[in-house]
Enzyme design. Sequence first.
Site, PDB file in Angstrom:
ATOM      1  N   GLU A  90      -5.411  -8.636  -0.233  1.00 11.79           N
ATOM      2  CA  GLU A  90      -6.255  -8.245   0.901  1.00 11.79           C
ATOM      3  C   GLU A  90      -7.652  -7.955   0.390  1.00 11.79           C
ATOM      4  O   GLU A  90      -7.827  -7.362  -0.678  1.00 11.79           O
ATOM      5  CB  GLU A  90      -5.736  -6.977   1.604  1.00 11.79           C
ATOM      6  CG  GLU A  90      -4.568  -7.205   2.500  1.00 11.79           C
ATOM      7  CD  GLU A  90      -4.120  -5.949   3.236  1.00 11.79           C
ATOM      8  OE1 GLU A  90      -4.973  -5.102   3.586  1.00 11.79           O
ATOM      9  OE2 GLU A  90      -2.899  -5.814   3.435  1.00 11.79           O
ATOM     10  N   GLU A 117       0.805  -1.231   0.000  1.00 12.52           N
ATOM     11  CA  GLU A 117       0.000   0.000   0.000  1.00 12.52           C
ATOM     12  C   GLU A 117       0.835   1.276   0.000  1.00 12.52           C
ATOM     13  O   GLU A 117       0.604   2.188   0.807  1.00 12.52           O
ATOM     14  CB  GLU A 117      -0.999  -0.016   1.171  1.00 12.52           C
ATOM     15  CG  GLU A 117      -2.064  -1.078   0.988  1.00 12.52           C
ATOM     16  CD  GLU A 117      -3.219  -1.015   1.980  1.00 12.52           C
ATOM     17  OE1 GLU A 117      -3.175  -0.197   2.907  1.00 12.52           O
ATOM     18  OE2 GLU A 117      -4.182  -1.777   1.806  1.00 12.52           O
TER      19      GLU A 117
HETATM   20  O1  IFM Z   1      -4.856  -3.368   8.501  1.00 13.54           O
HETATM   21  C1  IFM Z   1      -4.721  -2.869   7.220  1.00 13.54           C
HETATM   22  C2  IFM Z   1      -3.453  -3.338   6.541  1.00 13.54           C
HETATM   23  O2  IFM Z   1      -2.315  -3.087   7.294  1.00 13.54           O
HETATM   24  C3  IFM Z   1      -3.313  -2.666   5.205  1.00 13.54           C
HETATM   25  N1  IFM Z   1      -4.505  -2.782   4.421  1.00 13.54           N
HETATM   26  C4  IFM Z   1      -5.765  -2.440   5.061  1.00 13.54           C
HETATM   27  C5  IFM Z   1      -5.890  -3.247   6.322  1.00 13.54           C
HETATM   28  C6  IFM Z   1      -7.259  -3.072   6.955  1.00 13.54           C
HETATM   29  O3  IFM Z   1      -7.543  -1.757   7.305  1.00 13.54           O
END
Ligand code: IFM
Length: 473
Positions: free
Chosen positions: A372, A166
Amino acid sequence: MEYRKLKPFPKDFLWGGSSSAYQCEGAWDEDGKLPSVQDCKPIEEGNSDWKVCSDHYHRFKEDIALMAEMGFKEFRLSIPWTRIIPDGDGKINPKGVSHYHEVIDECLKYGIKPIITLYHFDLPQALQDKYNGWASRQCIDDFVRYCEVCFKEYGNKVEYFLTINEQNMMTMYNMGEHKDDKERFQANHHMIVAMAKATIRCHMLCKAKIAPAPNISCVYPATSAPLDNLAAADYDQFRNRLYLDPIIFGEYPEALCEYFRQRGCMPEITDEDREAMKAAHPDFIAFNYYGAATVKYVSIEDGEKAKEAAKKAGANREEFMIGMQTEPGMAVSVSNPLQETTSYNMGIDPVGLRLTLRQLWERYRLPLLITENGCGVVDKLTKDGKVHDDYRIDYLRKHIIACKEAITDGVQLFGYSPWSAFDLVSTHQGITKRYGFIYVNRDEHDLKDLKRIKKDSFFWFKKVIASNGEDLD
Ligand code: IFM
């Protein structure tokens, strides 16, 4: 479009789950580890700190055994730079290195492929203090040196590495606390070059595949007004393409460069940077998805006013978010009344996932991995010692169907790794906001027994994996 029949998931599809070290490991100062910027950040009121989290550092064997029971084909975990080179640029820490050999071997014992994130928000604090972190060019070389240690140590047993998690969220929300946009986008550029150089070194040093791992979402215009459509296209450049085009095509999106130049924040790019960006070829794209963005056009004048107002509001988080989501003369991010949301106001938008997958595939033609996606809510441990998380099952089911639709559309998707494999500590809402298939018995400050409890979604996902995504009931 709606199909009469959906194609099946590929035979060797990677089903699994994700985590990040600072959110699950605990043991924040053990075995030679020094603090990362996460360890030193002030904790939001009411939340737990990162000292114990889910205690995964000590319980990884138990956790991996549970993942194996679910049938995981992969487990995405991150290695903290501060365990391998604790101060970021000094001596290698043998204890840290051997810990991840153990974790990787434990995964392989069960036939689970470890997918290793090399950087998940956790810059060594020593480098932040020494030269202001990513704002300094020196951070590129130090990151690449740390990555090389990982490629040499683990590259013969790990098939997939992810460079930076990210990056776009770090830049958009100024997580490096840069003093102005010039420094913020220069730091972002250094991350791009660091990823490019790490990608090249990975290909030279081992057989593993490597990819960036941004948070990507398609962008909807708030209305059908032509200017809102333009805003959506522009915001796509700012939110998504700024982080993928340079590492995949070796070039920044053109219109965005002009926008940066006119705002005085175009990063300095050297010939050596350009060479690395052109020479790096990621093998696939990993991305996190939590719902689509929606934007409307905002003029330079109105956008500047909104930013100023947010700045004056100081620490107020909501005002801060407004400031960060406004790009004067481009777009402002707005909430979408037609998109469902979770109780934490996160999007529930499987159609957006299908669209995002299609856009990525059509633009870059690289295999895709979802690293994710998930439903973070308050879970309740009932008197019968169970967690009935039917809302999570419902959420995941809809997104898995969207993956199937995208595969039918022709997208080359090779894995789905929801957030998170087991409960861990969320960055802003602590352990109260849970995502896992496995409940970790602790509260924000009361660590209880940290016992692992299988949620209803555990048994459901086991069935999904066993049927390779056919049985979603
Ligand atoms: O917890 C975070 C993660 O570290 C990065 N992506 C989003 C997740 C959920 O908010």
